[in-house]
Scaffold this motif. Structure first.
Motif, PDB file in Angstrom:
ATOM      1  N   SER A   1      -3.532  -5.376  -4.548  1.00 54.02           N
ATOM      2  CA  SER A   1      -2.138  -5.641  -4.917  1.00 54.02           C
ATOM      3  C   SER A   1      -1.702  -4.953  -6.221  1.00 54.02           C
ATOM      4  O   SER A   1      -0.503  -4.786  -6.446  1.00 54.02           O
ATOM      5  CB  SER A   1      -1.897  -7.147  -5.015  1.00 54.02           C
TER       6      SER A   1
ATOM      7  N   ASN B   1      -0.203  -5.533   2.860  1.00 54.53           N
ATOM      8  CA  ASN B   1       1.224  -5.663   3.126  1.00 54.53           C
ATOM      9  C   ASN B   1       1.921  -4.334   3.411  1.00 54.53           C
ATOM     10  O   ASN B   1       2.999  -4.314   4.015  1.00 54.53           O
ATOM     11  CB  ASN B   1       1.924  -6.349   1.950  1.00 54.53           C
TER      12      ASN B   1
ATOM     13  N   ASP C   1      -1.519  -2.091  -2.238  1.00 52.98           N
ATOM     14  CA  ASP C   1      -1.301  -3.350  -1.521  1.00 52.98           C
ATOM     15  C   ASP C   1      -1.331  -3.113  -0.012  1.00 52.98           C
ATOM     16  O   ASP C   1      -0.395  -3.431   0.722  1.00 52.98           O
ATOM     17  CB  ASP C   1       0.030  -3.978  -1.954  1.00 52.98           C
TER      18      ASP C   1
END
Length: 171
Positions: free
Chosen positions: A76, A83, A80
């Motif tokens: 992240s 996602n 990341d």
């Protein structure tokens, strides 16, 4: 090189394509280099000679030859990848100019953030069945939410180098 590339659809040759980056870190003392091992893409050459297309990188495929660093880059603080698994460059226009110079205008998307990006690529090889382009450009990682910077160690722009080989798609 003055070449008219055939109109139609073209597919990225993954085995003959490389996309790499390098960035200075540790207050400019170390250059981190990495290569994306999974790259895909396609394009279309239009009747007027211009081209459009997309190049997609698997963000998790970035290999800097340091497993701990690669894990951090996938997390992240940086890409990341859970996602945002892909980095894409959507070519809005690519036009051959001045011999072997290809003016490219597009949109780079990383970590869910899209920004305009333009650069000049070089046509290094072209035939009826294959085209190879070489491009070098810089990206400000902070524009894409990649601003992690412990103790100010990471400064400047990230250099991207791409050698993209496209093969004519079967009709």
């Amino acid at each position: 090189m003055s070449v008219a590339v055939e109109t139609g659809t073209w597919q990225l040759d993954r085995t003959a394509t490389t996309v790499a980056l390098k960035h200075r870190t540790m207050w400019g003392l170390v250059t981190v280099k990495g290569t994306f091992t999974t790259v895909d893409g396609h394009g279309e050459v239009r009747a007027d000679g211009s081209a459009v297309g997309t190049v997609t990188l698997d963000a998790a495929s970035l290999d800097t030859k340091n497993a701990k660093r690669d894990t951090h880059l996938r997390g992240s603080d940086f890409f990341d990848v859970d996602n945002h698994p892909e980095i894409t460059f959507a070519v809005r226009s690519a036009e051959l100019r001045d011999g072997d110079q290809v003016h490219v205008i597009g949109q780079l998307t990383a970590r869910g953030v899209s920004r305009p990006q333009s650069f000049t690529a070089r046509l290094v090889d072209a035939s009826a069945d294959a085209v190879t382009l070489h491009a070098e450009f810089s990206v400000d990682r902070e524009h894409f939410g990649l601003g992690w910077n412990q103790l100010g160690m990471i400064r400047g722009l990230t250099a991207v180098t791409a050698s993209l080989r496209f093969k004519r798609s079967a009709a």
